[in-house]
Design a protein around this motif. Structure first.
Motif, PDB file in Angstrom:
ATOM      1  N   GLN A 125       0.835  -1.205   0.000  1.00 34.62           N
ATOM      2  CA  GLN A 125       0.000   0.000   0.000  1.00 34.62           C
ATOM      3  C   GLN A 125       0.873   1.260   0.000  1.00 34.62           C
ATOM      4  N   ARG A 126       1.976   1.228   0.750  1.00 36.59           N
ATOM      5  CA  ARG A 126       2.872   2.381   0.803  1.00 36.59           C
ATOM      6  C   ARG A 126       3.452   2.666  -0.580  1.00 36.59           C
ATOM      7  N   ARG A 127       3.861   1.629  -1.277  1.00 36.92           N
ATOM      8  CA  ARG A 127       4.426   1.803  -2.620  1.00 36.92           C
ATOM      9  C   ARG A 127       3.372   2.374  -3.568  1.00 36.92           C
TER      10      ARG A 127
ATOM     11  N   ASN B 290       0.835   4.257  -2.724  1.00 31.97           N
ATOM     12  CA  ASN B 290       0.662   5.662  -2.349  1.00 31.97           C
ATOM     13  C   ASN B 290       1.800   6.515  -2.895  1.00 31.97           C
ATOM     14  N   ASP B 291       3.029   5.989  -2.847  1.00 42.85           N
ATOM     15  CA  ASP B 291       4.172   6.731  -3.378  1.00 42.85           C
ATOM     16  C   ASP B 291       4.009   6.978  -4.876  1.00 42.85           C
TER      17      ASP B 291
ATOM     18  N   ARG C 193      -0.143  11.903  -0.157  1.00 34.38           N
ATOM     19  CA  ARG C 193       0.368  10.563  -0.441  1.00 34.38           C
ATOM     20  C   ARG C 193       1.871  10.476  -0.265  1.00 34.38           C
ATOM     21  N   GLY C 194       2.440  11.456   0.446  1.00 37.56           N
ATOM     22  CA  GLY C 194       3.825  11.323   0.872  1.00 37.56           C
ATOM     23  C   GLY C 194       4.872  12.142   0.157  1.00 37.56           C
TER      24      GLY C 194
END
Length: 81
Positions: free
Chosen positions: A2-4, A6-7, A47-48
């Motif tokens: 999920q983090r990837r 979002n990135d 999203r970062g």
């Protein structure tokens, strides 16, 4: 995973913000596109993507980007720079 996602989504939204920033024309179109660009900027930030990167890619000051992220209207003079 999920983090990837979002990135990647953040970077895509930043690219959209850059395109919208560079394709403004009439006053009405300018205002409409700037609202869309600002929404894309807020989305990328959410999203970062960090403020220095947003400012560098758009060619704007970090203070201006922070004002947009906080929902304030930036000064006209700084936006033109």
């Amino acid at each position: 995973m999920q983090r990837r996602l979002n990135d990647v989504t953040g970077w895509v939204l930043l690219a959209v913000a850059v395109v919208l920033h560079r394709t403004v024309a009439s006053k009405a179109a300018t205002e409409r596109l700037q609202r869309q660009r600002n929404a894309a900027l807020r989305g990328a930030f959410g999203r970062g993507v960090q403020v220095p990167e947003l400012a560098a890619r758009l060619g704007l000051s970090e203070g201006w980007v922070r004002q947009v992220l906080n929902g304030k209207r930036p000064p006209e003079v700084e936006e033109a720079a």
